[in-house]
Design a protein around this motif. Structure first.
Motif, PDB file in Angstrom:
ATOM      1  N   ARG A  15       0.831  -1.204   0.000  1.00 35.35           N
ATOM      2  CA  ARG A  15       0.000   0.000   0.000  1.00 35.35           C
ATOM      3  C   ARG A  15       0.868   1.256   0.000  1.00 35.35           C
ATOM      4  N   SER A  16       1.976   1.213   0.725  1.00 37.08           N
ATOM      5  CA  SER A  16       2.859   2.385   0.777  1.00 37.08           C
ATOM      6  C   SER A  16       3.422   2.711  -0.610  1.00 37.08           C
ATOM      7  N   PHE A  18       1.858   2.037  -3.527  1.00 38.32           N
ATOM      8  CA  PHE A  18       0.750   2.621  -4.282  1.00 38.32           C
ATOM      9  C   PHE A  18       0.569   4.091  -3.880  1.00 38.32           C
ATOM     10  N   ASP A  19       0.573   4.364  -2.572  1.00 40.60           N
ATOM     11  CA  ASP A  19       0.395   5.733  -2.093  1.00 40.60           C
ATOM     12  C   ASP A  19       1.496   6.650  -2.629  1.00 40.60           C
ATOM     13  N   ARG A  20       2.746   6.174  -2.609  1.00 39.43           N
ATOM     14  CA  ARG A  20       3.872   6.968  -3.105  1.00 39.43           C
ATOM     15  C   ARG A  20       3.709   7.276  -4.591  1.00 39.43           C
ATOM     16  N   ILE A  21       3.320   6.280  -5.373  1.00 41.78           N
ATOM     17  CA  ILE A  21       3.165   6.476  -6.816  1.00 41.78           C
ATOM     18  C   ILE A  21       2.008   7.433  -7.109  1.00 41.78           C
ATOM     19  N   PHE A  22       0.892   7.279  -6.397  1.00 48.30           N
ATOM     20  CA  PHE A  22      -0.243   8.172  -6.616  1.00 48.30           C
ATOM     21  C   PHE A  22       0.102   9.602  -6.212  1.00 48.30           C
ATOM     22  N   LYS A  23       0.895   9.777  -5.156  1.00 42.26           N
ATOM     23  CA  LYS A  23       1.203  11.113  -4.658  1.00 42.26           C
ATOM     24  C   LYS A  23       2.307  11.804  -5.459  1.00 42.26           C
ATOM     25  N   HIS A  24       3.375  11.068  -5.803  1.00 42.22           N
ATOM     26  CA  HIS A  24       4.540  11.693  -6.415  1.00 42.22           C
ATOM     27  C   HIS A  24       4.727  11.377  -7.899  1.00 42.22           C
ATOM     28  N   GLY A  48       1.466  -2.371 -10.961  1.00 42.82           N
ATOM     29  CA  GLY A  48       0.411  -2.458  -9.961  1.00 42.82           C
ATOM     30  C   GLY A  48      -0.920  -2.248 -10.663  1.00 42.82           C
ATOM     31  N   LEU A  49      -1.945  -2.929 -10.187  1.00 37.81           N
ATOM     32  CA  LEU A  49      -3.262  -2.814 -10.805  1.00 37.81           C
ATOM     33  C   LEU A  49      -4.293  -2.419  -9.763  1.00 37.81           C
ATOM     34  N   ASP A  78      10.399  -5.532 -20.987  1.00 39.73           N
ATOM     35  CA  ASP A  78      11.812  -5.349 -21.321  1.00 39.73           C
ATOM     36  C   ASP A  78      12.079  -4.023 -22.036  1.00 39.73           C
ATOM     37  N   GLU A  79      11.065  -3.425 -22.629  1.00 41.37           N
ATOM     38  CA  GLU A  79      11.227  -2.181 -23.386  1.00 41.37           C
ATOM     39  C   GLU A  79      10.951  -0.936 -22.548  1.00 41.37           C
ATOM     40  N   LEU A  80      10.389  -1.110 -21.354  1.00 38.12           N
ATOM     41  CA  LEU A  80       9.976   0.024 -20.541  1.00 38.12           C
ATOM     42  C   LEU A  80      11.122   0.634 -19.756  1.00 38.12           C
ATOM     43  N   ALA A  81      10.984   1.914 -19.474  1.00 33.91           N
ATOM     44  CA  ALA A  81      11.936   2.596 -18.600  1.00 33.91           C
ATOM     45  C   ALA A  81      11.775   2.037 -17.188  1.00 33.91           C
ATOM     46  N   PRO A  82      12.863   1.971 -16.409  1.00 33.18           N
ATOM     47  CA  PRO A  82      12.754   1.451 -15.049  1.00 33.18           C
ATOM     48  C   PRO A  82      11.839   2.330 -14.202  1.00 33.18           C
ATOM     49  N   GLY A  83      11.071   1.698 -13.333  1.00 30.27           N
ATOM     50  CA  GLY A  83      10.178   2.436 -12.456  1.00 30.27           C
ATOM     51  C   GLY A  83       8.932   1.644 -12.149  1.00 30.27           C
ATOM     52  N   ASP A  84       7.991   2.301 -11.500  1.00 33.44           N
ATOM     53  CA  ASP A  84       6.744   1.669 -11.084  1.00 33.44           C
ATOM     54  C   ASP A  84       5.588   2.208 -11.913  1.00 33.44           C
ATOM     55  N   TYR A  85       4.727   1.310 -12.357  1.00 32.92           N
ATOM     56  CA  TYR A  85       3.586   1.633 -13.192  1.00 32.92           C
ATOM     57  C   TYR A  85       2.331   1.102 -12.508  1.00 32.92           C
ATOM     58  N   VAL A  86       1.355   1.959 -12.292  1.00 26.17           N
ATOM     59  CA  VAL A  86       0.088   1.532 -11.712  1.00 26.17           C
ATOM     60  C   VAL A  86      -1.011   1.878 -12.706  1.00 26.17           C
ATOM     61  N   ILE A  87      -1.766   0.863 -13.093  1.00 24.19           N
ATOM     62  CA  ILE A  87      -2.894   1.046 -14.007  1.00 24.19           C
ATOM     63  C   ILE A  87      -4.167   1.059 -13.169  1.00 24.19           C
TER      64      ILE A  87
END
Length: 144
Positions: A15-16, A18-24, A48-49, A78-87
Protein backbone atom coordinates in the motif's frame (compact mmCIF):
# COMPACT_ATOMS: atom_id res chain seq x y z
CA UNK A 1 14.49 -11.76 -19.29
CA UNK A 2 11.88 -14.43 -19.91
CA UNK A 3 8.74 -12.59 -21.03
CA UNK A 4 6.42 -15.52 -20.22
CA UNK A 5 6.67 -15.10 -16.44
CA UNK A 6 5.38 -12.41 -14.12
CA UNK A 7 7.41 -12.77 -10.91
CA UNK A 8 6.51 -11.16 -7.59
CA UNK A 9 9.45 -8.79 -7.99
CA UNK A 10 7.67 -7.33 -11.04
CA UNK A 11 4.61 -6.34 -9.00
CA UNK A 12 3.74 -3.28 -6.97
CA UNK A 13 2.06 -4.84 -3.94
CA UNK A 14 2.53 -2.70 -0.83
CA UNK A 15 0.00 0.00 0.00
CA UNK A 16 2.86 2.39 0.78
CA UNK A 17 4.19 1.91 -2.78
CA UNK A 18 0.75 2.62 -4.28
CA UNK A 19 0.40 5.73 -2.09
CA UNK A 20 3.87 6.97 -3.11
CA UNK A 21 3.16 6.48 -6.82
CA UNK A 22 -0.24 8.17 -6.62
CA UNK A 23 1.20 11.11 -4.66
CA UNK A 24 4.54 11.69 -6.42
CA UNK A 25 4.18 10.01 -9.81
CA UNK A 26 3.04 11.36 -13.15
CA UNK A 27 -0.37 10.52 -14.59
CA UNK A 28 -1.83 10.09 -18.05
CA UNK A 29 -5.38 8.95 -18.68
CA UNK A 30 -7.84 7.67 -21.23
CA UNK A 31 -11.59 7.15 -20.77
CA UNK A 32 -11.09 3.47 -19.81
CA UNK A 33 -7.66 3.43 -18.11
CA UNK A 34 -5.34 5.75 -16.19
CA UNK A 35 -1.59 5.23 -15.79
CA UNK A 36 0.30 6.51 -12.76
CA UNK A 37 4.04 6.04 -13.04
CA UNK A 38 7.18 7.01 -11.21
CA UNK A 39 10.62 6.57 -12.72
CA UNK A 40 13.18 4.84 -10.53
CA UNK A 41 16.52 3.79 -11.97
CA UNK A 42 17.09 1.37 -9.09
CA UNK A 43 14.22 -1.00 -9.91
CA UNK A 44 13.16 -2.95 -12.96
CA UNK A 45 9.70 -2.03 -14.30
CA UNK A 46 6.98 -3.11 -11.86
CA UNK A 47 3.22 -3.19 -12.38
CA UNK A 48 0.41 -2.46 -9.96
CA UNK A 49 -3.26 -2.81 -10.81
CA UNK A 50 -6.29 -1.11 -9.28
CA UNK A 51 -9.62 -2.48 -10.50
CA UNK A 52 -12.46 -1.63 -8.13
CA UNK A 53 -16.01 -2.92 -7.87
CA UNK A 54 -17.14 0.33 -9.51
CA UNK A 55 -15.49 -0.93 -12.69
CA UNK A 56 -17.31 -4.26 -12.62
CA UNK A 57 -19.34 -5.61 -9.70
CA UNK A 58 -18.42 -9.19 -10.66
CA UNK A 59 -15.03 -10.64 -9.69
CA UNK A 60 -14.85 -12.52 -12.98
CA UNK A 61 -14.96 -9.26 -14.94
CA UNK A 62 -12.39 -7.54 -12.71
CA UNK A 63 -10.04 -10.53 -12.96
CA UNK A 64 -10.35 -10.57 -16.77
CA UNK A 65 -9.27 -6.94 -16.93
CA UNK A 66 -6.30 -7.62 -14.64
CA UNK A 67 -5.28 -10.72 -16.59
CA UNK A 68 -5.28 -8.84 -19.92
CA UNK A 69 -3.30 -5.92 -18.49
CA UNK A 70 -0.72 -8.20 -16.81
CA UNK A 71 -0.21 -10.03 -20.10
CA UNK A 72 0.20 -6.76 -22.04
CA UNK A 73 2.74 -5.53 -19.46
CA UNK A 74 4.62 -8.82 -19.54
CA UNK A 75 5.19 -8.48 -23.30
CA UNK A 76 6.57 -4.92 -23.14
CA UNK A 77 8.35 -5.03 -19.78
CA UNK A 78 11.81 -5.35 -21.32
CA UNK A 79 11.23 -2.18 -23.39
CA UNK A 80 9.98 0.02 -20.54
CA UNK A 81 11.94 2.60 -18.60
CA UNK A 82 12.75 1.45 -15.05
CA UNK A 83 10.18 2.44 -12.46
CA UNK A 84 6.74 1.67 -11.08
CA UNK A 85 3.59 1.63 -13.19
CA UNK A 86 0.09 1.53 -11.71
CA UNK A 87 -2.89 1.05 -14.01
CA UNK A 88 -6.25 2.21 -12.68
CA UNK A 89 -9.21 0.78 -14.56
CA UNK A 90 -12.22 3.01 -15.06
CA UNK A 91 -15.86 1.89 -15.38
CA UNK A 92 -15.74 1.78 -19.20
CA UNK A 93 -13.03 -0.91 -19.06
CA UNK A 94 -15.56 -3.64 -18.28
CA UNK A 95 -17.18 -3.13 -21.70
CA UNK A 96 -13.86 -3.34 -23.59
CA UNK A 97 -12.59 -6.45 -25.29
CA UNK A 98 -9.14 -7.77 -24.45
CA UNK A 99 -7.69 -6.25 -27.61
CA UNK A 100 -9.22 -2.85 -26.82
CA UNK A 101 -7.69 -2.97 -23.32
CA UNK A 102 -4.27 -3.84 -24.79
CA UNK A 103 -4.55 -1.00 -27.29
CA UNK A 104 -5.49 1.45 -24.52
CA UNK A 105 -2.56 0.23 -22.39
CA UNK A 106 -0.06 0.70 -25.26
CA UNK A 107 -1.56 4.11 -26.00
CA UNK A 108 -1.03 5.16 -22.37
CA UNK A 109 2.60 4.03 -22.44
CA UNK A 110 3.17 5.96 -25.66
CA UNK A 111 1.53 9.12 -24.29
CA UNK A 112 3.58 8.82 -21.11
CA UNK A 113 6.81 8.55 -23.11
CA UNK A 114 7.97 5.51 -21.16
CA UNK A 115 8.79 3.39 -24.19
CA UNK A 116 11.78 4.12 -26.40
CA UNK A 117 11.22 5.34 -29.93
CA UNK A 118 10.72 2.52 -32.41
CA UNK A 119 13.83 1.38 -34.23
CA UNK A 120 14.36 2.81 -37.69
CA UNK A 121 13.48 0.47 -40.52
CA UNK A 122 16.40 -1.36 -42.11
CA UNK A 123 15.18 -0.69 -45.65
CA UNK A 124 15.63 2.84 -46.97
CA UNK A 125 12.55 4.95 -47.43
CA UNK A 126 11.42 5.39 -51.00
CA UNK A 127 12.96 8.49 -52.54
CA UNK A 128 12.32 10.59 -55.60
CA UNK A 129 14.80 8.73 -57.79
CA UNK A 130 13.69 5.41 -59.23
CA UNK A 131 15.85 2.43 -58.36
CA UNK A 132 18.17 1.28 -61.13
CA UNK A 133 17.10 -1.98 -62.72
CA UNK A 134 19.66 -4.66 -63.65
CA UNK A 135 18.89 -4.18 -67.36
CA UNK A 136 19.87 -0.47 -67.30
CA UNK A 137 23.23 0.18 -68.96
CA UNK A 138 26.02 1.36 -66.69
CA UNK A 139 26.90 5.03 -67.06
CA UNK A 140 30.07 5.88 -68.97
CA UNK A 141 32.73 6.77 -66.38
CA UNK A 142 34.27 9.23 -68.87
CA UNK A 143 37.95 9.98 -69.27
CA UNK A 144 39.90 9.29 -66.31
Amino acid sequence: MNSTRFPRTARVRARSDFDRIFKHGRRVALPVLALHFQADQAVAPRLGLAVSRKVDPHAVGRNRIKRVLRDAFRHVRDELAPGDYVIVARPGASRCSGEELRTAFHSLLKRAGTRPAPALPLTPAPGTMPAASPSDPLPDPGPG
